[in-house]
Enzyme design. Structure first.
Site, PDB file in Angstrom:
ATOM      1  N   SER A 225     -12.353 -14.288  86.228  1.00  0.00           N
ATOM      2  CA  SER A 225     -12.301 -12.906  86.710  1.00  0.00           C
ATOM      3  C   SER A 225     -11.511 -12.847  88.003  1.00  0.00           C
ATOM      4  CB  SER A 225     -13.735 -12.451  86.959  1.00  0.00           C
ATOM      5  OG  SER A 225     -13.764 -11.278  87.735  1.00  0.00           O
TER       6      SER A 225
ATOM      7  N   TYR B  74     -22.638 -13.563  91.250  1.00  0.00           N
ATOM      8  CA  TYR B  74     -21.848 -13.488  90.012  1.00  0.00           C
ATOM      9  C   TYR B  74     -20.476 -14.134  90.228  1.00  0.00           C
ATOM     10  CZ  TYR B  74     -18.574 -11.717  86.590  1.00  0.00           C
ATOM     11  OH  TYR B  74     -17.576 -11.646  85.648  1.00  0.00           O
TER      12      TYR B  74
ATOM     13  N   LYS C  46     -18.422 -17.676  88.605  1.00  0.00           N
ATOM     14  CA  LYS C  46     -17.062 -17.799  88.048  1.00  0.00           C
ATOM     15  C   LYS C  46     -16.270 -18.876  88.801  1.00  0.00           C
ATOM     16  CE  LYS C  46     -17.278 -14.793  84.765  1.00  0.00           C
ATOM     17  NZ  LYS C  46     -17.521 -15.320  83.432  1.00  0.00           N
TER      18      LYS C  46
HETATM   19  P1  NAD Z   1     -20.719  -8.532  77.618  1.00  0.00           P
HETATM   20  O1  NAD Z   1     -22.032  -8.555  78.336  1.00  0.00           O
HETATM   21  O2  NAD Z   1     -20.404  -7.340  76.786  1.00  0.00           O
HETATM   22  O3  NAD Z   1     -20.577  -9.838  76.705  1.00  0.00           O
HETATM   23  C1  NAD Z   1     -21.165 -11.068  77.056  1.00  0.00           C
HETATM   24  C2  NAD Z   1     -21.886 -11.588  75.819  1.00  0.00           C
HETATM   25  O4  NAD Z   1     -22.479 -12.848  76.145  1.00  0.00           O
HETATM   26  C3  NAD Z   1     -23.014 -10.665  75.350  1.00  0.00           C
HETATM   27  O5  NAD Z   1     -22.846 -10.412  73.969  1.00  0.00           O
HETATM   28  C4  NAD Z   1     -24.286 -11.461  75.625  1.00  0.00           C
HETATM   29  O6  NAD Z   1     -25.311 -11.184  74.683  1.00  0.00           O
HETATM   30  C5  NAD Z   1     -23.783 -12.900  75.558  1.00  0.00           C
HETATM   31  N1  NAD Z   1     -24.557 -13.875  76.340  1.00  0.00           N
HETATM   32  C6  NAD Z   1     -24.909 -13.797  77.646  1.00  0.00           C
HETATM   33  N2  NAD Z   1     -25.590 -14.897  78.007  1.00  0.00           N
HETATM   34  C7  NAD Z   1     -25.670 -15.702  76.909  1.00  0.00           C
HETATM   35  C8  NAD Z   1     -26.246 -16.962  76.655  1.00  0.00           C
HETATM   36  N3  NAD Z   1     -26.917 -17.624  77.587  1.00  0.00           N
HETATM   37  N4  NAD Z   1     -26.150 -17.485  75.405  1.00  0.00           N
HETATM   38  C9  NAD Z   1     -25.477 -16.808  74.424  1.00  0.00           C
HETATM   39  N5  NAD Z   1     -24.916 -15.607  74.613  1.00  0.00           N
HETATM   40  C10 NAD Z   1     -25.006 -15.050  75.845  1.00  0.00           C
HETATM   41  O7  NAD Z   1     -19.598  -8.768  78.723  1.00  0.00           O
HETATM   42  P2  NAD Z   1     -18.016  -8.615  78.624  1.00  0.00           P
HETATM   43  O8  NAD Z   1     -17.624  -7.460  79.458  1.00  0.00           O
HETATM   44  O9  NAD Z   1     -17.569  -8.683  77.212  1.00  0.00           O
HETATM   45  O10 NAD Z   1     -17.574  -9.916  79.420  1.00  0.00           O
HETATM   46  C11 NAD Z   1     -17.266 -11.127  78.752  1.00  0.00           C
HETATM   47  C12 NAD Z   1     -16.928 -12.181  79.791  1.00  0.00           C
HETATM   48  O11 NAD Z   1     -15.839 -11.725  80.587  1.00  0.00           O
HETATM   49  C13 NAD Z   1     -18.051 -12.488  80.778  1.00  0.00           C
HETATM   50  O12 NAD Z   1     -18.050 -13.865  81.036  1.00  0.00           O
HETATM   51  C14 NAD Z   1     -17.677 -11.713  82.011  1.00  0.00           C
HETATM   52  O13 NAD Z   1     -18.203 -12.287  83.176  1.00  0.00           O
HETATM   53  C15 NAD Z   1     -16.168 -11.812  81.957  1.00  0.00           C
HETATM   54  N6  NAD Z   1     -15.496 -10.724  82.679  1.00  0.00           N
HETATM   55  C16 NAD Z   1     -15.819  -9.432  82.368  1.00  0.00           C
HETATM   56  C17 NAD Z   1     -15.212  -8.393  83.076  1.00  0.00           C
HETATM   57  C18 NAD Z   1     -15.585  -6.957  82.804  1.00  0.00           C
HETATM   58  O14 NAD Z   1     -15.351  -6.106  83.671  1.00  0.00           O
HETATM   59  N7  NAD Z   1     -16.129  -6.610  81.639  1.00  0.00           N
HETATM   60  C19 NAD Z   1     -14.263  -8.685  84.068  1.00  0.00           C
HETATM   61  C20 NAD Z   1     -13.943 -10.018  84.329  1.00  0.00           C
HETATM   62  C21 NAD Z   1     -14.579 -11.034  83.620  1.00  0.00           C
HETATM   63  C1  WQD Z   2     -13.777   0.195  90.239  1.00  0.00           C
HETATM   64  C2  WQD Z   2     -13.532   1.177  91.376  1.00  0.00           C
HETATM   65  C3  WQD Z   2     -15.389   1.456  92.874  1.00  0.00           C
HETATM   66  C4  WQD Z   2     -18.121   3.325  90.022  1.00  0.00           C
HETATM   67  C5  WQD Z   2     -16.169  -5.100  88.810  1.00  0.00           C
HETATM   68  C6  WQD Z   2     -16.695  -6.443  89.250  1.00  0.00           C
HETATM   69  C7  WQD Z   2     -15.658  -7.503  88.986  1.00  0.00           C
HETATM   70  C8  WQD Z   2     -15.175  -7.462  87.517  1.00  0.00           C
HETATM   71  C9  WQD Z   2     -14.788  -6.080  87.090  1.00  0.00           C
HETATM   72  C10 WQD Z   2     -16.396  -9.007  86.192  1.00  0.00           C
HETATM   73  C11 WQD Z   2     -14.075   0.699  92.710  1.00  0.00           C
HETATM   74  C12 WQD Z   2     -15.092   2.748  92.134  1.00  0.00           C
HETATM   75  C13 WQD Z   2     -17.018   2.732  90.610  1.00  0.00           C
HETATM   76  C14 WQD Z   2     -18.477   4.654  90.434  1.00  0.00           C
HETATM   77  C15 WQD Z   2     -16.609   4.673  91.926  1.00  0.00           C
HETATM   78  N1  WQD Z   2     -16.210  -7.833  86.625  1.00  0.00           N
HETATM   79  N2  WQD Z   2     -16.283   3.384  91.536  1.00  0.00           N
HETATM   80  N3  WQD Z   2     -17.697   5.268  91.366  1.00  0.00           N
HETATM   81  O1  WQD Z   2     -15.845  -3.301  91.359  1.00  0.00           O
HETATM   82  O2  WQD Z   2     -13.371  -3.384  90.746  1.00  0.00           O
HETATM   83  O3  WQD Z   2     -14.984  -4.806  89.547  1.00  0.00           O
HETATM   84  O4  WQD Z   2     -15.839  -5.150  87.418  1.00  0.00           O
HETATM   85  O5  WQD Z   2     -15.860 -10.023  86.542  1.00  0.00           O
HETATM   86  O6  WQD Z   2     -16.254  -8.719  89.296  1.00  0.00           O
HETATM   87  O7  WQD Z   2     -16.998  -6.388  90.638  1.00  0.00           O
HETATM   88  O8  WQD Z   2     -15.016  -2.409  89.119  1.00  0.00           O
HETATM   89  O9  WQD Z   2     -15.465  -0.427  87.745  1.00  0.00           O
HETATM   90  O10 WQD Z   2     -17.245  -1.216  89.368  1.00  0.00           O
HETATM   91  O11 WQD Z   2     -15.153  -0.179  90.248  1.00  0.00           O
HETATM   92  O12 WQD Z   2     -15.943   5.278  92.777  1.00  0.00           O
HETATM   93  O13 WQD Z   2     -19.483   5.235  89.983  1.00  0.00           O
HETATM   94  O14 WQD Z   2     -14.257   2.373  91.067  1.00  0.00           O
HETATM   95  O15 WQD Z   2     -15.715   1.726  94.227  1.00  0.00           O
HETATM   96  O16 WQD Z   2     -13.180   1.110  93.686  1.00  0.00           O
HETATM   97  P1  WQD Z   2     -14.800  -3.458  90.336  1.00  0.00           P
HETATM   98  P2  WQD Z   2     -15.797  -1.043  89.044  1.00  0.00           P
END
Ligand code: NAD
Ligand code: WQD
Length: 336
Positions: free
Chosen positions: A124, A148, A152
């Site tokens: 991430s 969190y 990562k």
């Molecule tokens: P999500 O929660 O929709 O998907 C994660 C999946 O992992 C879920 O289906 C959950 O049931 C499963 N899971 C969690 N813990 C588990 C375990 N111990 N054993 C088996 N399954 C397990 O999340 P997502 O948004 O699809 O994110 C996927 C990956 O991408 C995550 O690692 C997340 O940290 C990373 N990521 C997400 C974002 C985002 O904003 N969505 C941004 C950057 C990185």
């Molecule tokens: C985006 C912008 C908020 C909600 C997060 C995690 C990051 C990654 C992606 C996993 C920011 C603003 C938000 C609201 C708002 N996840 N906001 N009102 O914080 O960039 O990233 O998700 O790895 O680790 O921190 O994403 O969608 O929460 O926010 O004004 O109700 O929207 O302040 O500027 P963020 P976000």
């Protein structure tokens, strides 16, 4: 290729299953469904005509992980599984260290024991902490602002050590910026439980009438309109990035971080206005205080992905808003 997809029932995982199946790969999903519904995989079948097999199990259950690898030989693993809510990680750090770190260690150890050395890991942009300058290239300084983010960063560190110790590993660390949007069919999308923490699902739930109005967290940042800038990437572009990574992984020994972003930043208000324009719906919003821990600006230097993977985003903010709204309006209660 035969691919084990941990977390494949989740938001990004389900979209990646669609793209992997379309590209001719065979996918097996390993997911404990702690933050997802098996309905997402029914929908993957509707889109692709192929139902991915689901191993419903926890990565913390070593016997179940071992059994998955004993059963068949995988060419590669895509590791999505993990918890991802920043606020929850601050309140329950032990849960994040256990679920994200310990489970990853079990997975990597069983991969090694079964001779599977090709791994695409969901990292991430959070590993860049509070950046000094943007755009962010992969060699920018790394830090974590919350548990969190630390999971990562530590998994990345673990993988750098693992690959340094054994040249058989080919590891791609995909650093996602802000994944948003949904598959254009409206059949799969993001289904957060409870009140969403993230901006786009909050916007779509206001638009569908489930929430009253959006609060914009701060308008006094040093940006063009005072609201924070982020790099919003369409989840289907992100999913395609994983397929490009699988295509390239054979020629990429070691452990290589690659940003997946558009290279463009949008402010919160720009995204709100783009949503209103794409959907024709006014979006009630008000300005509130800053949210602690938010950086003013974060967006990718996306050039390494293009150079090494031949991948770049194809979809812009209009498609993002259109598809997020299509999913939300067709599925106001997500998969329920
Ligand atoms: P999500 O929660 O929709 O998907 C994660 C999946 O992992 C879920 O289906 C959950 O049931 C499963 N899971 C969690 N813990 C588990 C375990 N111990 N054993 C088996 N399954 C397990 O999340 P997502 O948004 O699809 O994110 C996927 C990956 O991408 C995550 O690692 C997340 O940290 C990373 N990521 C997400 C974002 C985002 O904003 N969505 C941004 C950057 C990185
Ligand atoms: C985006 C912008 C908020 C909600 C997060 C995690 C990051 C990654 C992606 C996993 C920011 C603003 C938000 C609201 C708002 N996840 N906001 N009102 O914080 O960039 O990233 O998700 O790895 O680790 O921190 O994403 O969608 O929460 O926010 O004004 O109700 O929207 O302040 O500027 P963020 P976000």
């Amino acid at each position: 290729m035969k691919i084990l997809v941990t977390g494949g029932a989740g938001y990004i995982g389900s979209h990646t299953c669609v793209e992997a199946i379309k590209a001719g790969h065979e996918v097996v999903v390993f997911d404990n469904l702690s933050n997802s519904s098996p309905e997402s995989l029914n929908r993957v079948e509707k889109i692709t005509g192929v139902r991915p097999r689901l191993i419903e199990a926890d990565l913390l259950d070593r016997a179940a992980v071992k059994a998955a690898f004993d059963e068949q030989k995988y060419d590669a693993v895509i590791h999505f599984a993990g918890l991802k809510a920043v606020g929850e990680s601050v309140a329950k750090p032990w849960m994040y260290y256990n679920n994200n770190l310990v489970s990853s260690l079990v997975l990597f150890d069983e991969m090694r024991a079964h001779g599977v050395f090709d791994l695409v890991f969901s990292s991430s942009a959070t590993v860049y902490g509070d950046p000094d300058k943007v755009p962010l290239a992969e060699d920018a300084p790394l830090s974590a602002l919350n548990p969190y983010g630390r999971t990562k960063l530590w998994i990345e560190d673990m993988l750098r050590d693992i690959s340094a110790a054994d040249p058989r590993w080919h590891i791609i660390l995909l650093r996602y910026f802000n994944p948003v949007g949904a598959h254009e069919s409206g059949l799969i999308g993001e289904d957060p439980g409870g009140i969403p923490n993230n901006l786009m699902p909050y916007i779509t739930q206001v638009a569908v009438g489930k929430l009253k109005e959006l609060t914009v967290f701060g308008n006094d940042y040093p940006t063009r309109d005072g609201t924070c800038i982020r790099d919003y990437i369409h989840v289907c572009d992100l999913a395609e990035g994983h397929i490009s990574a699988l295509n390239a992984i054979d020629k990429m020994p070691g452990c290589i971080p690659i940003n997946l972003g558009t290279g463009d930043g949008f402010t919160v208000l720009e995204l709100v206005h783009a949503f209103e324009k794409a959907t024709g719906k006014p979006l009630p919003h008000k300005i509130g205080p800053r949210r602690p821990g938010d950086s003013p600006a974060s967006y990718a230097d996306a050039s390494r992905a293009e150079k090494l993977l031949g991948w770049k985003t194809k979809r812009g903010v209009n498609e993002i808003c259109r598809d997020a709204w299509n999913w939300q309006s067709k599925n106001p209660n997500g998969y329920k």
